[in-house]
Scaffold this active site. Structure first.
Site, PDB file in Angstrom:
ATOM      1  N   CYS A  28      62.603 -57.587  26.481  1.00  0.00           N
ATOM      2  CA  CYS A  28      62.116 -58.306  27.660  1.00  0.00           C
ATOM      3  C   CYS A  28      61.016 -59.282  27.249  1.00  0.00           C
ATOM      4  O   CYS A  28      60.992 -60.441  27.674  1.00  0.00           O
ATOM      5  CB  CYS A  28      61.572 -57.327  28.703  1.00  0.00           C
ATOM      6  SG  CYS A  28      62.776 -56.168  29.361  1.00  0.00           S
TER       7      CYS A  28
ATOM      8  N   ASP B 137      26.469 -47.355   7.724  1.00  0.00           N
ATOM      9  CA  ASP B 137      25.064 -47.724   7.809  1.00  0.00           C
ATOM     10  C   ASP B 137      24.291 -46.440   8.111  1.00  0.00           C
ATOM     11  O   ASP B 137      24.870 -45.448   8.568  1.00  0.00           O
ATOM     12  CB  ASP B 137      24.875 -48.755   8.929  1.00  0.00           C
ATOM     13  CG  ASP B 137      23.422 -49.106   9.136  1.00  0.00           C
ATOM     14  OD1 ASP B 137      22.693 -49.252   8.146  1.00  0.00           O
ATOM     15  OD2 ASP B 137      23.006 -49.216  10.307  1.00  0.00           O
TER      16      ASP B 137
ATOM     17  N   ASP C  60      26.083 -51.086  13.281  1.00  0.00           N
ATOM     18  CA  ASP C  60      25.694 -51.401  14.651  1.00  0.00           C
ATOM     19  C   ASP C  60      26.184 -52.769  15.100  1.00  0.00           C
ATOM     20  O   ASP C  60      25.948 -53.168  16.238  1.00  0.00           O
ATOM     21  CB  ASP C  60      24.182 -51.301  14.826  1.00  0.00           C
ATOM     22  CG  ASP C  60      23.422 -52.276  13.938  1.00  0.00           C
ATOM     23  OD1 ASP C  60      24.062 -53.172  13.348  1.00  0.00           O
ATOM     24  OD2 ASP C  60      22.189 -52.153  13.841  1.00  0.00           O
TER      25      ASP C  60
END
Length: 765
Positions: free
Chosen positions: A34, A458, A660
């Site tokens: 599809c 880290d 981070d």
């Protein structure tokens, strides 16, 4: 997300100059073929730069010249037999938020405009059914009310009538069966013609039409009618299976309540629609309520269940200054909250948007399957022609027998199950990860995670909490309680991490801070003030030494021992001049996350090497590394982390970097997979390949395990799809099976691989 790493990731808006991105909600897509039809139909359009289709999310994303209007795109999609429910040019608006989850058409009771939900019945074009959702979609309607459902039931009823009347009036039997067949076949043939017109001549609809008409020509009218009906039943089953997978993603948006209690300027509270909240509004969240928006607690205390967003099982205490995620549940206490994000940008909306966008990007294995399928289908057609022609011409076989077998081969050869085998598993894996607070941006990332051999962490904020805590309090001239009360009194006026840690220790020990006079900060040294006319100072050993000229007793030994253990030292000095003395020695350390040791051990158990890359001092890094049993590289600058990552990659390692998302940006960018650790910040969600919302080190191993499970299911699905087809190809050529088993082989395989993929959605411990 970095475009150079995973080429399958869709372009961002504005990356192609002069182009815009429009996102559409499309119903009726059940499998990879599809999506391929829509892509092949839209890509050749002048002014269209890129087309992304997600079957599981039910979305179509088009990067196009503004001159290419919505009407042109919708007309082509509709002609292919699919229905566009909603669209919007703003890429920051979550499609899941744009379409009303209540499934209403026009407006809800509150008068807010909703997405029009006029379904053309398409669902592969089976007539018109305005207002009905297609089978497998999640707008909440029963499957038999959809266009496809009514067509399937109508064809089945006509087949039953033809069979019954045929027994009573045998001369009418052939005509009745042909009529029953045409009820289901005409919409299929129309879709086959449209697909061929827009670049998909070898669609399942084409194969089905040829096989049914061929069976009629051979006089097998009963079988032709039965095959068409079974085909429609198979499509209905495919729709239900696809809808289950689609609901797994869209159910996330249902976590956000529809209404909110907003506080007015007069202090009164009234109920408003949650999607009308603006940044800065103040809302009240009662005990037991879901939080309707991301926000910051202004007042009140409560315990909030964050499991819907982060997967964390234990409630978290919330007080003034703490952040809240939309969709979480307030357990106890009344909270006043200031809204910090609009509905389209709250945590749930961003998670849904990222997961839906991720399903549009194809993993390398998915791209390989697509290429294989494009060669496979023509090869099957060529084989069917050979079966139809060669035995009669070369061996003198009966034309009718071998043409019949060739028609069955055409049906078996449909690649639907093969094409859906990979995206179904990828989508289920991404959805399962999102439910556990793990964001994985695309199939390519999900595939690579399972092959990672090294994970580089880290330290601060990743392996550790990111905030120091007081681990040691050694009394000297003062008692421990008195020293802590004085230090906390000095710390009350400071936002420094050491000050926050001392205040937290005082709260933990139920010590009230003393009132300090003339409290202030001495730049570069520490905090100072007076109490009962006596000077106080709280600061580093170096600054304290300058005040005292030297230390007496075992203070030097205490400082040395704490620093060698990787701890930060602060001294409380009482008095000045000749009367100055050390009141207490504080040792502070950024403690490891509670599950850090378990998370590192889980990686090692999975055969993945773990290492720490940190800019912190060697003493602090080694102390943490020994406790976690992890290799340590300390005192690193960002470029040093980048160098170490590239060294590992040059030796053949696949490296994931966990950080981070800010000071680790170079290493995250260079890594094969960058994973952001945190609570859903913009940086964590936007810059890395994956993000861990609940901040658990163990979730890195969980990501890798989920990737391996997903890859295993993909391999199982490919084996199921090809194995069933190979089996029925042999039995068909041997004359053991006919047209209707061929249909079951195709649709049955599609349902099986989808159901197998959905096993990933099961919750595991």
């Amino acid at each position: 997300m970095r475009q150079d790493k995973h080429a399958s990731t869709p372009l961002r808006v504005g990356e192609a100059e002069g182009f815009r991105r429009t996102r559409y909600r499309v119903t009726g897509m059940d499998c990879g073929s599809c999506a391929a039809k829509i892509e092949r139909a839209l890509k050749p359009l002048p002014g269209v730069a890129q087309v992304g289709v997600s079957v599981t999310a039910g979305t179509l994303t088009v990067d196009h010249d503004p001159k290419v209007g919505r009407a042109q795109i919708v007309r082509i999609v509709d002609a292919l037999g699919f229905t566009v429910l909603e669209d919007g040019p703003n890429p920051t608006t979550s499609p899941a938020m744009a379409v009303s989850s209540c499934g209403c058409s026009g407006s809800c009771a509150d008068g807010a405009p909703r997405a029009a939900s006029h379904d053309h019945g398409h669902d592969h074009g089976h007539g018109h059914d305005h207002g009905a959702s297609p089978v497998g979609d999640v707008e909440g309607r029963r499957w038999w009310r959809s266009g496809r459902g009514m067509l399937t039931l109508g064809c089945g009823a006509a087949l039953a009538v033809a069979y019954g009347l045929g027994l009573v009036f045998p001369p009418l039997a052939d005509g009745l069966f042909i009529a029953a067949m045409l009820i289901g076949l005409l919409p299929i043939a129309r879709r086959a013609f449209t697909s061929a017109r827009y670049g998909s001549p070898f669609s399942i609809e084409t194969l089905m039409t040829v096989a049914a008409l061929g069976a009629v020509a051979l006089g097998a009218v009963e079988e032709a009618a039965a095959v068409v009906f079974l085909f429609l039943v198979g499509e209905a089953l495919e729709g239900l299976a696809a809808g289950r997978a689609r609901a797994g993603i869209r159910a996330l948006s249902a976590l956000v309540p529809k209404t909110a209690q907003r506080e007015g300027a007069d202090g009164g509270v009234r109920e408003v629609m949650a999607d009308r909240l603006a940044i800065g509004d103040v809302i009240v969240v009662r005990p037991g309520d879901r939080v309707p928006a991301d926000g910051l607690v202004l007042s009140g205390n409560g315990e909030v269940d964050e499991a819907p967003v982060t997967g964390e099982s234990l409630p978290k205490a919330k007080a003034a200054g703490d952040g809240l995620f939309a969709g979480t549940i307030n357990g106890i206490g009344l909270l006043r909250v200031r809204v910090t994000a609009a509905a389209a940008d709250n945590t749930i909306a961003r998670v849904v948007r990222l997961v839906e966008e991720a399903t549009e990007s194809k993993a390398p294995i998915a791209r390989f399957i697509d290429r294989f399928a494009r060669l496979y289908t023509p090869a099957v057609i060529a084989a069917a022609l050979a079966v139809a022609v060669l035995p009669p011409m070369v061996l003198g076989g009966a034309w009718e027998t071998w043409v019949y077998r060739a028609l069955a081969l055409l049906l078996i050869g449909c690649p639907c199950a093969l094409v859906i085998s990979t995206p179904a598993a990828i989508a289920a894996g991404l959805s399962a990860a999102a439910r556990r607070g793990l964001l994985i941006k695309g199939g390519a990332v999900l595939e690579i995670l399972g092959k990672v051999t090294t994970v580089a962490f880290d330290k601060t904020g990743t392996l550790t909490r990111g905030e120091p805590v007081v681990t040691d309090l050694q009394a000297q001239a003062l008692s421990a309680g008195e020293a802590l009360a004085l230090a906390a009194g000095l710390a009350e006026g400071s936002s420094h991490p050491v000050s926050r840690a001392i205040l937290a220790r005082a709260r933990l020990d139920a010590i009230l801070p003393r009132r300090i006079d003339d409290a202030g900060t001495r730049a570069g040294e520490g905090l100072e003030g007076t109490v009962d006319g006596e000077a106080l100072f709280l600061g580093s050993p170096k600054a304290a030494r300058r005040r005292l000229g030297g230390f007496e007793g075992d203070v030097d030994g205490a400082i040395t021992a704490l620093e060698q253990a990787g701890k930060t030292v602060s001294l409380l000095v009482v008095g000045e001049g000749a009367t100055a003395r050390v009141g207490a020695v504080f040792g502070l350390r950024d403690e490891p996350r509670p599950d850090a040791g378990e998370g590192v051990a889980a990686l090692k158990a999975a055969g993945v090497e773990a290492m720490m890359l940190t800019g912190d001092t060697p003493h602090a890094a080694r102390a943490l590394g020994q406790g976690l049993d992890i290799a340590v590289h300390a005192g690193l600058m960002p470029e040093d982390k980048l160098r170490l990552v590239r060294e590992r990659q040059s030796k053949g390692a696949l490296v994931a970097v966990v950080g981070d998302g800010i000071n680790d940006a170079p290493a995250l960018a260079a890594a094969d997979v960058g994973i952001a650790m945190g609570g859903g910040t913009d940086v964590a969600l936007e810059t890395a390949d994956a993000a861990i919302l609940r901040g658990r080190v163990g979730d890195v191993a969980a990501m890798i395990a989920l990737s391996k499970r997903t890859l295993a299911i993909i391999h199982q699905n490919v084996a199921i799809a090809l194995g069933l087809k190979a089996l029925f190809l042999v039995t068909t050529v041997a004359g053991l099976t006919g047209l209707w088993p061929a249909i079951l082989a195709d649709t049955g395989a599609t349902v099986l691989v989808t159901a197998n993929a959905l096993r990933l959605l099961r919750r595991r411990r």
